[in-house]
Design a protein around this motif. Sequence first.
Motif, PDB file in Angstrom:
ATOM      1  N   GLY A 191     -13.329 122.195  42.604  1.00  0.00           N
ATOM      2  CA  GLY A 191     -12.499 121.386  41.720  1.00  0.00           C
ATOM      3  C   GLY A 191     -13.055 119.990  41.531  1.00  0.00           C
ATOM      4  O   GLY A 191     -13.033 119.440  40.408  1.00  0.00           O
ATOM      5  N   MET A 192     -13.572 119.389  42.596  1.00  0.00           N
ATOM      6  CA  MET A 192     -14.182 118.071  42.480  1.00  0.00           C
ATOM      7  C   MET A 192     -15.422 118.114  41.592  1.00  0.00           C
ATOM      8  O   MET A 192     -15.652 117.214  40.774  1.00  0.00           O
ATOM      9  CB  MET A 192     -14.546 117.540  43.871  1.00  0.00           C
ATOM     10  CG  MET A 192     -13.356 117.087  44.699  1.00  0.00           C
ATOM     11  SD  MET A 192     -13.849 116.341  46.286  1.00  0.00           S
ATOM     12  CE  MET A 192     -14.786 114.915  45.729  1.00  0.00           C
ATOM     13  N   LEU A 193     -16.212 119.182  41.741  1.00  0.00           N
ATOM     14  CA  LEU A 193     -17.434 119.286  40.946  1.00  0.00           C
ATOM     15  C   LEU A 193     -17.135 119.470  39.471  1.00  0.00           C
ATOM     16  O   LEU A 193     -17.895 119.009  38.622  1.00  0.00           O
ATOM     17  CB  LEU A 193     -18.285 120.451  41.460  1.00  0.00           C
ATOM     18  CG  LEU A 193     -18.924 120.269  42.841  1.00  0.00           C
ATOM     19  CD1 LEU A 193     -19.683 121.532  43.239  1.00  0.00           C
ATOM     20  CD2 LEU A 193     -19.864 119.070  42.848  1.00  0.00           C
ATOM     21  N   VAL A 194     -16.043 120.142  39.159  1.00  0.00           N
ATOM     22  CA  VAL A 194     -15.650 120.303  37.756  1.00  0.00           C
ATOM     23  C   VAL A 194     -15.509 118.938  37.094  1.00  0.00           C
ATOM     24  O   VAL A 194     -15.981 118.712  35.972  1.00  0.00           O
ATOM     25  CB  VAL A 194     -14.329 121.099  37.647  1.00  0.00           C
ATOM     26  CG1 VAL A 194     -13.751 121.002  36.237  1.00  0.00           C
ATOM     27  CG2 VAL A 194     -14.548 122.553  38.027  1.00  0.00           C
ATOM     28  N   ALA A 195     -14.862 118.005  37.800  1.00  0.00           N
ATOM     29  CA  ALA A 195     -14.659 116.662  37.252  1.00  0.00           C
ATOM     30  C   ALA A 195     -15.945 115.841  37.272  1.00  0.00           C
ATOM     31  O   ALA A 195     -16.264 115.143  36.303  1.00  0.00           O
ATOM     32  CB  ALA A 195     -13.571 115.949  38.051  1.00  0.00           C
ATOM     33  N   GLN A 196     -16.700 115.943  38.369  1.00  0.00           N
ATOM     34  CA  GLN A 196     -17.901 115.127  38.520  1.00  0.00           C
ATOM     35  C   GLN A 196     -19.011 115.531  37.556  1.00  0.00           C
ATOM     36  O   GLN A 196     -19.709 114.681  36.989  1.00  0.00           O
ATOM     37  CB  GLN A 196     -18.416 115.217  39.959  1.00  0.00           C
ATOM     38  CG  GLN A 196     -17.527 114.540  40.978  1.00  0.00           C
ATOM     39  CD  GLN A 196     -18.032 114.753  42.400  1.00  0.00           C
ATOM     40  OE1 GLN A 196     -19.061 115.393  42.626  1.00  0.00           O
ATOM     41  NE2 GLN A 196     -17.302 114.223  43.372  1.00  0.00           N
ATOM     42  N   LEU A 197     -19.182 116.842  37.369  1.00  0.00           N
ATOM     43  CA  LEU A 197     -20.308 117.339  36.591  1.00  0.00           C
ATOM     44  C   LEU A 197     -19.933 117.727  35.161  1.00  0.00           C
ATOM     45  O   LEU A 197     -20.804 118.062  34.363  1.00  0.00           O
ATOM     46  CB  LEU A 197     -20.930 118.561  37.287  1.00  0.00           C
ATOM     47  CG  LEU A 197     -21.363 118.363  38.745  1.00  0.00           C
ATOM     48  CD1 LEU A 197     -21.930 119.655  39.301  1.00  0.00           C
ATOM     49  CD2 LEU A 197     -22.377 117.236  38.856  1.00  0.00           C
ATOM     50  N   ASP A 198     -18.626 117.696  34.859  1.00  0.00           N
ATOM     51  CA  ASP A 198     -18.133 118.084  33.541  1.00  0.00           C
ATOM     52  C   ASP A 198     -18.584 119.502  33.181  1.00  0.00           C
ATOM     53  O   ASP A 198     -19.160 119.757  32.120  1.00  0.00           O
ATOM     54  CB  ASP A 198     -18.615 117.092  32.477  1.00  0.00           C
ATOM     55  CG  ASP A 198     -17.899 117.297  31.138  1.00  0.00           C
ATOM     56  OD1 ASP A 198     -16.769 117.842  31.161  1.00  0.00           O
ATOM     57  OD2 ASP A 198     -18.468 116.933  30.100  1.00  0.00           O
ATOM     58  N   ASP A 200     -17.433 123.940  33.817  1.00  0.00           N
ATOM     59  CA  ASP A 200     -16.277 124.780  34.097  1.00  0.00           C
ATOM     60  C   ASP A 200     -16.315 125.239  35.557  1.00  0.00           C
ATOM     61  O   ASP A 200     -17.338 125.086  36.239  1.00  0.00           O
ATOM     62  CB  ASP A 200     -16.222 125.972  33.139  1.00  0.00           C
ATOM     63  CG  ASP A 200     -17.426 126.893  33.246  1.00  0.00           C
ATOM     64  OD1 ASP A 200     -17.928 127.117  34.362  1.00  0.00           O
ATOM     65  OD2 ASP A 200     -17.872 127.399  32.208  1.00  0.00           O
ATOM     66  N   PRO A 201     -15.206 125.770  36.090  1.00  0.00           N
ATOM     67  CA  PRO A 201     -15.152 126.149  37.506  1.00  0.00           C
ATOM     68  C   PRO A 201     -16.221 127.158  37.917  1.00  0.00           C
ATOM     69  O   PRO A 201     -16.772 127.059  39.025  1.00  0.00           O
ATOM     70  CB  PRO A 201     -13.748 126.739  37.659  1.00  0.00           C
ATOM     71  CG  PRO A 201     -12.940 126.055  36.600  1.00  0.00           C
ATOM     72  CD  PRO A 201     -13.886 125.894  35.442  1.00  0.00           C
ATOM     73  N   ALA A 202     -16.533 128.110  37.051  1.00  0.00           N
ATOM     74  CA  ALA A 202     -17.547 129.108  37.403  1.00  0.00           C
ATOM     75  C   ALA A 202     -18.908 128.448  37.609  1.00  0.00           C
ATOM     76  O   ALA A 202     -19.625 128.746  38.573  1.00  0.00           O
ATOM     77  CB  ALA A 202     -17.633 130.179  36.317  1.00  0.00           C
TER      78      ALA A 202
END
Length: 236
Positions: A191-198, A200-202
Amino acid sequence: MTIQDSFASAVGALRGVAAADRLCEVCVELLSVDAAAISLVFDGANTGTLGASGDAARLYDELQFTVGEGPCLESVSDRAPVMVVDLAADVDTGRWPAYGPALLAYGVCGVFAVPVLVAGEYVGALDLFRDDVNMLTGDELSGAMVAAELAELPMLDLLGNNLMALPADVNGPGWAELNAVTRTEVSQATGMLVAQLDVDPAEALVRLRAHAYATNRSATQVARDILERRLRLDPG
């Protein structure tokens, strides 16, 4: 005393994760294997380690989650035991192109998995690891089947306890036990990476797993570093 009696006697009155760990330890004692783990498998992914005979077994099991392949996933998918006596020879077939070489690097030569059935659903597998090239004897295979059947009980303990406890008390033992066996930290870090890297979750999960594999660490270890802000993955 039958082998079923031996397993039942060793586990005794233990319940939940403690019973699963003890069951794995007894597999090592009775089945001439070097490590054992009970995998939780949902939606084609190794979502947690319910029990393990030790740190090495836990590492071997989580590696299946990191690379997305391995005996527990194949066993549940095929609804049948998986028996790989000589992992080095099997790797040449391309069966597990990432998991096989990784296990060999840890000195594991053979791996066996028996699916675990709970309430008519295949929800996990008992994984057995050997450091030498030898097939399970008839008695050892029978013992593995018995252990896989007994693994249903700690799985029911975990699922039943948490179904009742989770909604009532997020600080209670139900949450603690669930977090101990599932990859909750990986989900949080994703979830953090989704925001940091812009992404999707996959894609975020693929990035996390790839970093874990490239650095020869578990996905959980990488997730903890992300959550504690000791690691930030490159957006590129």
